[in-house]
Design an enzyme around this catalytic site. Structure first.
Site, PDB file in Angstrom:
ATOM      1  N   ALA A  47       1.561  -0.734   4.279  1.00  0.00           N
ATOM      2  CA  ALA A  47       0.285  -0.715   3.555  1.00  0.00           C
ATOM      3  C   ALA A  47       0.201  -1.832   2.532  1.00  0.00           C
ATOM      4  CB  ALA A  47       0.118   0.635   2.858  1.00  0.00           C
ATOM      5  N   LYS A  48       1.331  -2.381   2.135  1.00  0.00           N
ATOM      6  CA  LYS A  48       1.345  -3.394   1.079  1.00  0.00           C
ATOM      7  C   LYS A  48       0.722  -4.714   1.512  1.00  0.00           C
ATOM      8  CE  LYS A  48       3.406  -0.788  -1.989  1.00  0.00           C
ATOM      9  NZ  LYS A  48       2.707  -0.350  -3.206  1.00  0.00           N
ATOM     10  N   ASP A  49       0.535  -4.927   2.823  1.00  0.00           N
ATOM     11  CA  ASP A  49      -0.195  -6.118   3.266  1.00  0.00           C
ATOM     12  C   ASP A  49      -1.570  -6.179   2.624  1.00  0.00           C
ATOM     13  OD1 ASP A  49       1.930  -6.671   4.912  1.00  0.00           O
ATOM     14  OD2 ASP A  49       0.807  -6.518   6.789  1.00  0.00           O
ATOM     15  N   ALA A  52      -1.271  -7.377  -1.074  1.00  0.00           N
ATOM     16  CA  ALA A  52      -0.764  -8.746  -1.163  1.00  0.00           C
ATOM     17  C   ALA A  52      -1.864  -9.748  -0.836  1.00  0.00           C
ATOM     18  CB  ALA A  52       0.427  -8.927  -0.223  1.00  0.00           C
ATOM     19  N   THR A  79       6.148  -4.610  -0.672  1.00  0.00           N
ATOM     20  CA  THR A  79       5.212  -5.550  -1.290  1.00  0.00           C
ATOM     21  C   THR A  79       5.769  -6.964  -1.223  1.00  0.00           C
ATOM     22  OG1 THR A  79       4.409  -3.836  -2.800  1.00  0.00           O
ATOM     23  CG2 THR A  79       3.928  -6.116  -3.394  1.00  0.00           C
TER      24      THR A  79
END
Length: 346
Positions: A47-49, A52, A79
């Site tokens: 999910a951190k895409d 970022a 992340t």
């Protein structure tokens, strides 16, 4: 006539629009219907895409990033990987301060993506100069032309999920969602998603998943940071020993705590029942669903979405390693035989 080539311009265009998948076998005894939001389908496998890409593009729009700039961040792994991936495409340097609690797999992945990695001791206070928070700040001060993402205190962390994850879930469920269950670390995923969903239907129940050894649940209930609650735990990507500004506690109805051991076994159980090779934090989210079901949280008409934040490949040296599980004391006579189905032919 020459036919058009149907291709994405770069890997960043694959971020978001992750699938929602019905859970079947492992929820067959629960009231309601259950769906997993599979964030491992992002190109960086988490999910951190989303944050970022969004935060870096906002920094570009505001003039904070220029050719040759350096991106610095504190991360438990996901992340950092996403930032390194975005940095490659956009031409920035990337320096990451990583907790030693992060799996070796994650740290190796960060290095493979060209990031410079500083591994910091996990079990120190947030204001200790050796903590990954303080190391990242120091590196930012020492590195000319750098920006510090600071996901724990960055409002764009919430905004990224408000603009993407929340609308996707609302559309995918046809507005029928009654519960969202998501782990809370920085709090960006659950807060941004919750904020959007609550605007559509304030009756949707938002339940955050916390770890034993973390301060989030008690802070949500009392408004006080109790340092006596802080002690080491193994799950990555949820819980905190500080209160992140990127957590919108008002959008969250309840927190529930899960143990390291049960979450680890649940991750492995997900593979064997649903064929979903999910990460340790996904196991924690699913363990929370089990506990909530046993507590009578759900009704026959409940439509429950559970966010699975990342992929199991990042935990091969942890929850998917029999040796690691045994070293933690997580194997006993009930499950050790089931785990060891490998046979060697001589």
């Amino acid at each position: 006539m020459e036919r058009e080539i149907k291709a994405y311009n770069n890997i960043l265009e694959l971020i978001g629009k992750t699938p929602l998948v019905r859970l079947n076998r492992m929820t067959e005894d629960f009231e309601g219907e259950f769906f997993a939001k599979l964030e491992a389908f992002n190109p960086g496998h988490s999910a951190k895409d989303r944050i970022a890409h969004f935060i870096i593009e906002e920094a570009e729009r505001s003039g904070l990033l220029h050719p040759g700039s350096t991106i610095i961040e504190t991360t438990s792994g996901n992340t950092g990987f996403s930032l390194a991936m975005v940095s490659i495409i956009k031409g920035y340097e990337c320096i990451l301060a990583v907790s030693s609690k992060s799996s070796k797999d994650k740290i190796d992945m960060l290095r493979s993506m060209g990031a410079t990695v500083y591994v910091c001791p996990a079990h120190v206070s947030a204001d200790d100069p050796r903590s990954y928070y303080q190391v990242a700040r120091r590196l930012h001060e020492e590195t000319k032309g750098s920006i510090y993402i600071n996901q724990y205190f960055n409002a764009f962390n919430i905004e990224a999920h408000y603009r993407t994850t929340g609308p996707e879930i609302w559309e995918q469920t046809g507005g029928q969602i009654t519960h969202l269950v998501a782990c809370s670390g920085t709090g960006g995923t659950i807060s941004g998603t919750a904020r959007f969903l609550k605007e559509q239907n304030p009756d949707i129940r938002i339940i955050g998943v916390d770890a034993y050894g973390s301060v989030l649940k008690k802070y949500h209930e009392t408004g006080e940071l109790d340092t006596e609650e802080i002690y080491p735990y193994r799950i990555e990507g949820l819980g905190k020993n500080l209160i992140p500004d990127a957590t919108d506690f008002k959008s969250i109805d309840e927190f529930i705590k899960v143990t390291d051991e049960e979450s680890a076994h649940m991750s492995r159980h997900l593979c064997k029942t649903e064929g979903i090779f999910a990460g340790y934090t996904s196991g924690a989210a699913m363990q929370a669903v089990k506990q909530l079901s046993e507590a009578g949280e759900f009704a026959p008409d409940s439509k429950v979405v559970v966010i699975f934040p990342d992929h199991g490949s990042r935990y091969m040296s942890k929850v998917y390693s029999d040796q690691w599980m045994e070293d933690q004391g997580f194997f006993d006579s009930k499950n050790v035989a089931e785990a060891r189905k490998i046979q060697f032919v001589k």
